[in-house]
Design a protein around this motif. Sequence first.
Motif, PDB file in Angstrom:
ATOM      1  N   GLY A  85      -9.921  -4.809   5.336  1.00  0.00           N
ATOM      2  CA  GLY A  85      -8.998  -3.729   5.013  1.00  0.00           C
ATOM      3  C   GLY A  85      -9.509  -2.756   3.984  1.00  0.00           C
ATOM      4  N   LEU A  86     -10.794  -2.835   3.617  1.00  0.00           N
ATOM      5  CA  LEU A  86     -11.363  -1.956   2.596  1.00  0.00           C
ATOM      6  C   LEU A  86     -12.430  -1.030   3.182  1.00  0.00           C
ATOM      7  CD1 LEU A  86     -11.679  -4.543  -0.311  1.00  0.00           C
ATOM      8  CD2 LEU A  86     -10.010  -2.704  -0.126  1.00  0.00           C
ATOM      9  N   ASN A 119     -12.420   2.009   3.979  1.00  0.00           N
ATOM     10  CA  ASN A 119     -12.481   3.381   3.453  1.00  0.00           C
ATOM     11  C   ASN A 119     -12.910   3.438   1.985  1.00  0.00           C
ATOM     12  OD1 ASN A 119     -11.647   4.597   5.879  1.00  0.00           O
ATOM     13  ND2 ASN A 119      -9.494   4.136   5.412  1.00  0.00           N
ATOM     14  N   THR A 120     -13.154   2.289   1.396  1.00  0.00           N
ATOM     15  CA  THR A 120     -13.578   2.236  -0.007  1.00  0.00           C
ATOM     16  C   THR A 120     -15.092   2.421  -0.089  1.00  0.00           C
ATOM     17  OG1 THR A 120     -11.750   0.755  -0.574  1.00  0.00           O
ATOM     18  CG2 THR A 120     -13.619   0.797  -2.088  1.00  0.00           C
ATOM     19  N   SER A 131       0.830  -1.204   0.000  1.00  0.00           N
ATOM     20  CA  SER A 131       0.000   0.000   0.000  1.00  0.00           C
ATOM     21  C   SER A 131       0.864   1.254   0.000  1.00  0.00           C
ATOM     22  CB  SER A 131      -0.925  -0.014   1.219  1.00  0.00           C
ATOM     23  OG  SER A 131      -1.726   1.140   1.260  1.00  0.00           O
ATOM     24  N   LYS A 160      -4.804  -3.791  -2.250  1.00  0.00           N
ATOM     25  CA  LYS A 160      -5.251  -2.521  -2.820  1.00  0.00           C
ATOM     26  C   LYS A 160      -6.277  -1.868  -1.887  1.00  0.00           C
ATOM     27  CE  LYS A 160      -4.844  -4.133  -7.646  1.00  0.00           C
ATOM     28  NZ  LYS A 160      -3.937  -3.158  -8.244  1.00  0.00           N
ATOM     29  N   GLN A 161      -6.232  -0.557  -1.838  1.00  0.00           N
ATOM     30  CA  GLN A 161      -7.213   0.200  -1.044  1.00  0.00           C
ATOM     31  C   GLN A 161      -7.743   1.366  -1.880  1.00  0.00           C
ATOM     32  OE1 GLN A 161      -4.847   1.124   2.474  1.00  0.00           O
ATOM     33  NE2 GLN A 161      -5.865  -0.522   3.598  1.00  0.00           N
TER      34      GLN A 161
END
Length: 690
Positions: free
Chosen positions: A361-362, A364-365, A163, A334-335
């Motif tokens: 881990g996503l 904020n998407t 990242s 990926k973010q």
Amino acid sequence: MSMATLINPAIPSSPSRRFSIPLTNPNSHFVKAPSLLRCVRKNGEINGLSRTPPPMDNGGEDDAETSLEESSNVELESKNNEIWRLFKEAQQNILYLNKQRVKAVDELNKAKREKQLLLNKIEQLEKENKRVSGKDNLVVCWELLLWIDSMVLGGMVSTEEASKLRRMVIDSKVSLVDVFSGLLQQRDAELLTELRHFSEGSKRKGYHVIHICTEMEPLISVGPLAPYITGLSRALQRKGHLVEVILPKYASLDLDEVQGLREIEADSYSFFNGQLHGNRIWTGVVRGIGVTFIQPLYFSSFFNRDGIYEHPDDFERFTYFSRASLDYIAKSGKQPDVLHLHNWETAIVGPLFWDIFAKQGLGNTRILLTCQGFDSQCLDEPDKLALCGLDPGRLHRPDRFQDTTKTHLVNILKGGVVYSNKVIVMSSMHSKGRIIHSMSHGLEPTLTMHKEKLLVAPYGFDNSTWDPSTDKFLPVNYSTENMRGKYACKVALQQQAGIATHASSILVGCIISEVSGFDLEKLKAVVRNATREGAQFVFLGNGSVSTTYRALRSFQEAVEDSNVKFFYNYDEALSHLVFAGSDIILCHSFHDPLLQVPLKALRYGAAPVSEASGDNHLRYSSDHDHEITRFSQFMRSTFGVMSLSQALDEMKNNPSTWKTKILNAMKKDFSWDSECYETHVSAYTAVKSL
């Protein structure tokens, strides 16, 4: 007339005198030279201009009359000779000028051919240079990013480090070509070492967007989705955003346009039907856009078929791809700021993301769904939702996936609308109200409930390829500052079509890819009426579609007019010339997401006019007239409500007003970089603030 001229007629007279004498036929006044003229030397021999003495007799008066008559005849003959000489000189001048004109035309055509050959050579060299070594900064950027993805999947770097490395590459304005172009062929460890020591440089701001979709021009193109994906993505990247695309690896993909295509040598698995299944992951760069291809191993038949839609197992095929795309994104670390979904085929990503992947881990998407229309929604059995890991019992509800009419089925597109943060409907001409109330195909209750999510965006076109000031296909380029080339293109089109090259003729172009949308009987009447008013027509069809070919053949036989020309096989160069050479472009509809004919017509100074008497899309009730695109507003105020007959009348009777309209239209920007880009960035900003 001087004596010298009489003695030597070859001596030219002055220029003013030469062209002041009318060119009459000298043969009508030829008089035979009198026998009394002699050249007599001083010794009595013939040598100079003199007159032999007449015999002496008593008729003095007769001698005087004879002498006067002879003098008059000499003067008349001299004048006739001078006129004849000037006539021949004028003929020679005309022949000379004609030869010079032909020579100039030949030289001009030669220069045009040489220019085109040079442009072709430059284009060929540029392609070769890029293929061999000349990668631009964007291509190197994407090769680095895709390489980082492979390192994560291969376990060489953690998702956290990946990242950071991605953000460093994305944010950097330092020339990546200068630093990394020579290192991309080295071993992974050496490249990783160099990347870890790479200076960030100055930073830029922009969104990271991942399209999960089923088409992309020029790789695979069926409908309007393909040019939209490529056009919008390139516009976003030109403005500093990072955009990548995930596609199924169809067997029918055109991979010639992919730079640096390679398979990632790492295991990639996705969940489907209760277990994990392996996939091959391929990466490359297409027109400056990073593209990832997912190839199922166990379900290898999913994307190895003729045609990409309308198969009995479409739900299974595209649900597998949607889940595999999310598994790949999560594993690669990926973010992205936005996952951009398209139509029902990838709409199921929405509930998958919120129910499963937002916790991986996503968080904020955000999710954005774009619909090209609502006519295709995918209704299926609720239990099939479990194939990709969703809970059918929790989703088969009226406010989620349950279809409004067929309540025993789930509606995938409806679920995508419900689980997206924003929904963009692609429509150049229709208002938001009309889309909800008249074009929703049963989704009106859902769209009404989520009305605040909805935005309407117009389609665009590639204004770098379609620009009359730089178009390499045109014999002469032109712009709003200098429109002379527009007339030259008109003459060139008339000549190629074999129709009369009258400056006063109004030339109407029409590009037809399919005849299904055209009312051919009405079109025949329109053409006949217009030709009676002096209009000319050029039709460009698509000969590869048999129905279009047969219909145009029949149409030509019915019209039978020398001022109507048909080209049956589509040609790229000819299509550019049709736009440039036409005064009017006859359109089936102003909502043309695939060919983008109205947009290109405006750019090339040709008025888009509907085949019918005004486009019905523009005649809404007042309560539906809010939230429409700028393109729709412009068309309503200019050419949109005109019939062809009305347009012809205005061109003839108000040429200055018409010219002003054309120039104003050419100055408008309706490309991907304008309103379409602005609407999408506005949507990205809105979802990121949630």
